[in-house]
Design a protein around this motif. Structure first.
Motif, PDB file in Angstrom:
ATOM      1  N   ALA A 121      68.974  36.634  68.257  1.00 24.43           N
ATOM      2  CA  ALA A 121      69.728  36.491  69.512  1.00 24.43           C
ATOM      3  C   ALA A 121      69.416  37.635  70.470  1.00 24.43           C
ATOM      4  CB  ALA A 121      71.224  36.441  69.224  1.00 24.43           C
ATOM      5  N   ALA A 122      69.184  38.834  69.920  1.00 26.07           N
ATOM      6  CA  ALA A 122      68.864  40.028  70.712  1.00 26.07           C
ATOM      7  C   ALA A 122      69.777  40.176  71.928  1.00 26.07           C
ATOM      8  CB  ALA A 122      67.394  39.984  71.158  1.00 26.07           C
ATOM      9  N   PRO A 123      71.081  40.310  71.738  1.00 28.37           N
ATOM     10  CA  PRO A 123      72.003  40.440  72.882  1.00 28.37           C
ATOM     11  C   PRO A 123      71.639  41.652  73.737  1.00 28.37           C
ATOM     12  CG  PRO A 123      73.200  40.119  70.819  1.00 28.37           C
ATOM     13  CD  PRO A 123      71.791  40.422  70.449  1.00 28.37           C
ATOM     14  N   GLY A 244      81.619  38.217  76.055  1.00 30.87           N
ATOM     15  CA  GLY A 244      80.468  39.001  76.484  1.00 30.87           C
ATOM     16  C   GLY A 244      79.578  38.217  77.430  1.00 30.87           C
ATOM     17  N   LEU A 245      79.361  36.949  77.119  1.00 38.06           N
ATOM     18  CA  LEU A 245      78.496  36.108  77.945  1.00 38.06           C
ATOM     19  C   LEU A 245      79.155  35.719  79.260  1.00 38.06           C
ATOM     20  CD1 LEU A 245      77.039  33.725  75.183  1.00 38.06           C
ATOM     21  CD2 LEU A 245      76.010  35.790  76.143  1.00 38.06           C
ATOM     22  N   THR A 246      80.452  35.447  79.236  1.00 36.52           N
ATOM     23  CA  THR A 246      81.124  34.936  80.427  1.00 36.52           C
ATOM     24  C   THR A 246      81.721  36.013  81.325  1.00 36.52           C
ATOM     25  OG1 THR A 246      83.181  34.627  79.171  1.00 36.52           O
ATOM     26  CG2 THR A 246      81.677  32.748  79.303  1.00 36.52           C
ATOM     27  N   VAL A 247      82.246  37.082  80.723  1.00 38.46           N
ATOM     28  CA  VAL A 247      82.883  38.131  81.522  1.00 38.46           C
ATOM     29  C   VAL A 247      81.872  39.181  81.973  1.00 38.46           C
ATOM     30  CG1 VAL A 247      84.615  39.969  81.529  1.00 38.46           C
ATOM     31  CG2 VAL A 247      85.123  37.782  80.418  1.00 38.46           C
ATOM     32  N   TYR A 248      81.029  39.633  81.039  1.00 34.76           N
ATOM     33  CA  TYR A 248      80.090  40.714  81.355  1.00 34.76           C
ATOM     34  C   TYR A 248      78.671  40.226  81.666  1.00 34.76           C
ATOM     35  CZ  TYR A 248      83.611  44.114  79.993  1.00 34.76           C
ATOM     36  OH  TYR A 248      84.751  44.881  79.927  1.00 34.76           O
ATOM     37  N   ASP A 249      78.480  38.928  81.658  1.00 35.53           N
ATOM     38  CA  ASP A 249      77.175  38.342  82.002  1.00 35.53           C
ATOM     39  C   ASP A 249      76.053  38.857  81.094  1.00 35.53           C
ATOM     40  OD1 ASP A 249      75.634  36.573  83.520  1.00 35.53           O
ATOM     41  OD2 ASP A 249      75.016  38.121  84.940  1.00 35.53           O
ATOM     42  N   GLU A 250      76.378  39.012  79.802  1.00 36.13           N
ATOM     43  CA  GLU A 250      75.358  39.415  78.839  1.00 36.13           C
ATOM     44  C   GLU A 250      74.490  38.207  78.477  1.00 36.13           C
ATOM     45  OE1 GLU A 250      78.291  42.865  76.929  1.00 36.13           O
ATOM     46  OE2 GLU A 250      77.769  41.081  75.752  1.00 36.13           O
ATOM     47  N   HIS A 251      73.381  38.486  77.813  1.00 36.62           N
ATOM     48  CA  HIS A 251      72.425  37.415  77.532  1.00 36.62           C
ATOM     49  C   HIS A 251      72.025  37.419  76.060  1.00 36.62           C
ATOM     50  CE1 HIS A 251      71.984  37.170  81.901  1.00 36.62           C
ATOM     51  NE2 HIS A 251      71.741  38.475  81.914  1.00 36.62           N
ATOM     52  N   ILE A 252      71.736  36.221  75.550  1.00 38.23           N
ATOM     53  CA  ILE A 252      71.127  36.081  74.231  1.00 38.23           C
ATOM     54  C   ILE A 252      69.952  35.118  74.364  1.00 38.23           C
ATOM     55  CG2 ILE A 252      73.257  36.511  72.952  1.00 38.23           C
ATOM     56  CD1 ILE A 252      73.471  33.483  72.508  1.00 38.23           C
ATOM     57  N   ARG A 253      69.036  35.189  73.415  1.00 32.98           N
ATOM     58  CA  ARG A 253      67.888  34.290  73.453  1.00 32.98           C
ATOM     59  C   ARG A 253      68.323  32.849  73.190  1.00 32.98           C
ATOM     60  NH1 ARG A 253      64.162  38.026  69.533  1.00 32.98           N
ATOM     61  NH2 ARG A 253      63.165  39.336  71.117  1.00 32.98           N
ATOM     62  N   GLU A 261      68.939  31.510  64.830  1.00 33.09           N
ATOM     63  CA  GLU A 261      70.268  32.035  65.136  1.00 33.09           C
ATOM     64  C   GLU A 261      71.341  31.230  64.419  1.00 33.09           C
ATOM     65  OE1 GLU A 261      68.939  33.341  69.648  1.00 33.09           O
ATOM     66  OE2 GLU A 261      70.717  32.096  69.373  1.00 33.09           O
ATOM     67  N   LEU A 262      71.215  29.910  64.496  1.00 28.86           N
ATOM     68  CA  LEU A 262      72.185  29.040  63.829  1.00 28.86           C
ATOM     69  C   LEU A 262      72.092  29.167  62.315  1.00 28.86           C
ATOM     70  CD1 LEU A 262      71.975  25.835  66.069  1.00 28.86           C
ATOM     71  CD2 LEU A 262      73.829  27.504  65.951  1.00 28.86           C
ATOM     72  N   LEU A 263      70.876  29.414  61.804  1.00 23.65           N
ATOM     73  CA  LEU A 263      70.708  29.638  60.369  1.00 23.65           C
ATOM     74  C   LEU A 263      71.473  30.889  59.947  1.00 23.65           C
ATOM     75  CD1 LEU A 263      69.405  29.131  57.596  1.00 23.65           C
ATOM     76  CD2 LEU A 263      67.425  30.442  58.399  1.00 23.65           C
ATOM     77  N   GLY A 264      71.341  31.940  60.752  1.00 23.84           N
ATOM     78  CA  GLY A 264      72.068  33.169  60.467  1.00 23.84           C
ATOM     79  C   GLY A 264      73.565  32.959  60.504  1.00 23.84           C
ATOM     80  N   VAL A 265      74.040  32.211  61.511  1.00 26.60           N
ATOM     81  CA  VAL A 265      75.470  31.927  61.621  1.00 26.60           C
ATOM     82  C   VAL A 265      75.947  31.131  60.406  1.00 26.60           C
ATOM     83  CG1 VAL A 265      77.206  30.630  62.912  1.00 26.60           C
ATOM     84  CG2 VAL A 265      75.517  32.014  64.135  1.00 26.60           C
TER      85      VAL A 265
END
Length: 288
Positions: A121-123, A244-253, A261-265
């Motif tokens: 994901a590399a946030p 993090g994604l919605t309030v601070y506009d952070e990004h993930i791959r 990513e889903l495998l890790g989850v």
């Protein structure tokens, strides 16, 4: 900086896990009729185990603030899923229990899954502060979700379902606390203590933090760590990622990166679910 973020988050998870275990030990000695009352906190104040637990929570808050200043919310908070295996490892000597061999496999599954998920994901990115236009729906949404979970819990008898619902409510309060803490900590770092005291986010995270502690105490009093901790850790990580994604506009791959990513989850969830069952299979060390 991202390495420091992960390191501080790990230290925070371990400290919070220790706090949870000691609070659980104290909660076992509190009468059931004190549930969902502030009398619960008054009773616990007289117990050394609870005071040790609060010290763990305070240490976790410090490490969490450092993690949030040095990295994105979407990276720091998911690391807190490791609070569950930390809690179980600490609980074994404190609560005099042991973990089955397959439980260790589940712990490894969680650690590996988290590493895969975050590496893929590399946030990154995001802003140090968010506009009020982003805060209003976030606070309203998470606050409403917390109230709904508590309302459902109040109609349940003491047991796993009630503990899980209160754990979810505590997770939501924790996630909002972290989001507000990130803003307040960045204000302190950039503008000093005066600006920190003047920021509404400072009082917001304090209020949310107290609420989260109160809900956690009641969750631990209502049922075992097996019921409350998975709901707390997975809920906190998920909601923190969303904030993090919605309030601070952070990004993930995204794109094909979603597959690993889903495998890790899935590995984290599987490990968490198994560990929640493994706790029920543990045996008293003295009975060997």
């Amino acid at each position: 900086m991202l390495v420091l973020c992960v390191l501080f988050a790990l230290l925070g998870a371990a400290s919070n896990a220790a706090g949870t275990v000691f609070q659980r030990k104290a909660a076992l000695r509190v009468p059931a009729e004190d549930a969902m009352r502030f009398r619960l906190l008054v009773d616990m104040l007289h117990q050394s185990a609870w005071l040790l637990g609060i010290c763990g929570v305070a240490g976790a808050a410090l490490f969490q603030a450092l993690a949030l200043v040095t990295g994105p919310l979407a990276l720091a908070q998911p690391v807190f899923v490791l609070e569950l295996p930390f809690a179980l490892l600490i609980a074994m000597p404190v609560l005099h229990r042991s973990l089955p061999t397959r439980g260790w496999v589940a712990v490894a599954c969680m650690v590996l899954g988290l590493a895969i998920g975050l590496a893929c994901a590399a946030p990154d990115g995001g802003t140090d502060q968010a506009s009020l236009a982003r805060w209003v729906p976030a606070v309203a949404g998470v606050g409403g979700f917390t109230v709904a979970a508590v309302a459902l819990a109040r109609h349940r008898r003491t047991g796993p379902a009630r503990a899980a619902l209160l754990g979810v409510a505590a997770a939501a309060a924790n996630a909002l606390t972290a989001a507000l803490m990130k803003s307040a900590a960045n204000t302190f770092s950039a503008d000093g203590f005066g600006a920190f005291l003047a920021a509404w986010q400072t009082y917001g995270f304090a209020l949310c933090g107290i609420t989260a502690v109160f809900l956690l105490e009641n969750s631990l009093q209502s049922g075992s760590i097996a019921a409350s901790q998975p709901a707390l850790t997975l809920g906190d990580a998920t909601l923190s990622l969303v904030l993090g994604l919605t309030v601070y506009d952070e990004h993930i791959r995204t794109g094909w990166w979603l597959v690993p990513e889903l495998l890790g989850v899935a590995m984290v969830v599987a490990g968490t679910v198994y560990l929640s069952k493994a706790v029920a299979l543990t045996r008293e060390l003295g009975a060997k």
